[in-house]
Write a protein that holds these residues in place. Structure first.
Motif: not given
Length: 110
Positions: A11-15, A46-47, A53-56, A62-71
């Protein structure tokens, strides 16, 4: 390393990459363009670790939602971009969805 650490890093890298994308001025500025490409490449690596280990679907939500909010927040705070009420409400709904996944779903990064 736990999946949530890899996901947080992605998430941090994407942002950072998306912020550099805006600063690259359509790839005419070399340094932000290089930062953007490196961050996106590392974020996707990283993804690729996290989805082992987690469902895609949960990871991507989570990745896109948090990324959208942070951006959106970075754009509003540092780039002078205006968020109207509808945008703020939408970001709040996205954040709520991420909270629900993390607290109540067995698919989240526990």
């Amino acid at each position: 390393m736990p999946g949530w650490v890899w996901l947080s890093g992605a998430i941090i890298l994407e942002v950072v990459g998306t912020t550099a994308l805006q600063q690259s001025a359509q790839f005419t500025r070399p340094l932000p363009t290089i930062v953007m490409a490196a961050c996106y490449g590392l974020a996707f690596y990283a993804l690729s670790v996290v989805v082992q280990s987690m469902p895609m679907g949960a990871v991507y939500a989570i990745w896109s939602g948090v990324g959208i909010a942070l951006i959106s927040l970075i754009g509003a705070i540092f780039l002078g971009q205006h968020l109207d009420r509808a945008a703020v409400a939408g970001i709040a709904l996205i954040a709520s969805g991420v909270v629900v996944i993390n607290l109540f779903s067995g698919s989240g990064p526990h």
